[in-house]
Design a protein around this motif. Structure first.
Motif, PDB file in Angstrom:
ATOM      1  N   PHE A 144      58.886 -39.865 114.035  1.00 32.20           N
ATOM      2  CA  PHE A 144      59.819 -38.925 114.646  1.00 32.20           C
ATOM      3  C   PHE A 144      59.669 -39.017 116.156  1.00 32.20           C
ATOM      4  N   CYS A 145      60.730 -39.372 116.829  1.00 29.78           N
ATOM      5  CA  CYS A 145      60.708 -39.383 118.298  1.00 29.78           C
ATOM      6  C   CYS A 145      62.085 -38.972 118.780  1.00 29.78           C
ATOM      7  N   ARG A 146      62.140 -38.534 120.036  1.00 27.85           N
ATOM      8  CA  ARG A 146      63.389 -38.020 120.561  1.00 27.85           C
ATOM      9  C   ARG A 146      63.519 -38.335 122.040  1.00 27.85           C
ATOM     10  N   LYS A 147      64.744 -38.165 122.540  1.00 31.56           N
ATOM     11  CA  LYS A 147      65.033 -38.311 123.959  1.00 31.56           C
ATOM     12  C   LYS A 147      66.088 -37.272 124.332  1.00 31.56           C
ATOM     13  N   LEU A 148      65.955 -36.739 125.543  1.00 29.40           N
ATOM     14  CA  LEU A 148      66.978 -35.860 126.105  1.00 29.40           C
ATOM     15  C   LEU A 148      67.673 -36.613 127.223  1.00 29.40           C
ATOM     16  N   ARG A 149      68.996 -36.571 127.217  1.00 31.70           N
ATOM     17  CA  ARG A 149      69.726 -37.292 128.262  1.00 31.70           C
ATOM     18  C   ARG A 149      71.049 -36.605 128.567  1.00 31.70           C
ATOM     19  N   LEU A 150      71.541 -36.865 129.779  1.00 34.98           N
ATOM     20  CA  LEU A 150      72.914 -36.551 130.162  1.00 34.98           C
ATOM     21  C   LEU A 150      73.684 -37.857 130.121  1.00 34.98           C
TER      22      LEU A 150
END
Length: 308
Positions: A101-107
């Protein structure tokens, strides 16, 4: 940004337990809150690096069984993403260590950047991977509102249906001390499946570049640098459940090899003293094509004024 050694980070293992149990100051950290899947889109992704010329041939071949995306003009459109991470950086380590499980936050902004204002629509997006499935959840506020949420860490006006997602984003940026880390940009062309293949999407990304500073989308003259050789194109096959057999047949016939590439990992490893991971593209492995012939020079031809 700090890049501790793998040994220091992993604590004798792959580091999952260390970072999951501790915050940046070593204190116990609660599990990250995950919003409902109201906005989730589940996808499987297959990636190939192909020369730009071959990518054009593949695109033309696929056009016989797929349609051009209605939002994709001839020649494609710009895609620009601003990624956030912790100072360590946590999301980068989770990606290269292959956590389930991994994630990224981006615009993310679609189109040219020269017309971006605070009123321009952008996507605030959390992209996460659970095992082999990619999920994306997003809202589309004006750029100024998105920066207020992610950069100024302030609650913003939102609809009731977006409440869980907005709260998750605000919790992430505050509790993990997320900050702008890298910008990526590229030119994309889209094809979408038809009939029985309506869940199929194939994208071709070229001129993939990025930077580690000047994180405002509206910078007039940003200092971008290619993070993947410009003569190469990244082809991605995206499906909801299964890959059509005729797509896999095409990949086999053209001897395409699957690659592990992350558009976020590329600028981090290009600009920061980060380790070279399995996601890193070594330019020596993709030399530019050798010209088969050169156009003869006509010494009697007049030169154009202002030619470079």
């Amino acid at each position: 940004m700090v890049f501790p050694s793998r040994t220091a980070t992993a604590g004798g293992g792959r580091g999952e337990a260390v970072r999951a149990a501790s915050g940046s100051d070593g204190t116990a950290e609660e599990p990250l809150h995950v919003a409902s899947r109201l906005h989730a889109v589940n996808r499987f992704e297959l990636k190939y690096l192909v020369p730009v010329e071959e990518a054009a041939e593949i695109r033309d071949e696929l056009a016989g069984r797929m349609d051009q995306d209605l939002h994709s003009p001839v020649g494609g459109y710009g895609v620009w993403s601003l990624y956030y991470d912790t100072p360590q950086p946590r999301f980068y380590w989770e990606k290269i260590e292959g956590l389930k499980f991994c994630r990224k936050l981006r615009l993310r902004h679609y189109g040219d950047l020269d017309a971006v204002t605070d009123e321009s629509p952008v996507c605030v997006e959390i992209k996460q991977r659970v095992n082999r499935v990619t999920q994306k959840r997003r809202i589309t506020p004006p750029y100024g509102v998105a920066r207020q949420l992610c950069d100024e860490r302030q609650m913003v006006d939102h609809s009731p249906r977006d409440s869980a997602f907005v709260q998750e984003v605000l919790e992430l940026v505050v509790r993990l001390n997320l900050q702008p880390t890298a910008i990526t940009g590229y030119q994309r062309e889209d094809l979408v499946g038809r009939d029985a293949d309506t869940g199929l999407r194939v994208t071709f990304d070229r001129r993939i570049q990025g930077r580690d500073r000047d994180f405002h989308f509206g910078i007039a003259t940003p200092e971008n640098r290619f993070t993947i050789p410009p003569h190469m194109s990244l082809m991605e096959i995206k499906v909801n459940e299964r890959t059509p057999h005729w797509i896999t047949d095409l990949a086999a016939r053209r001897n395409l090899n699957l690659v592990r590439i992350s558009k976020y990992v590329q600028p981090v490893e290009a600009f920061w003293p980060a380790p070279r991971s399995v996601f890193h593209v070594n330019e020596a492995d993709y030399p530019p094509p050798t010209p088969t012939h050169e156009r003869p020079v006509r010494h009697d031809a007049p030169s154009k004024a202002g030619a470079q």
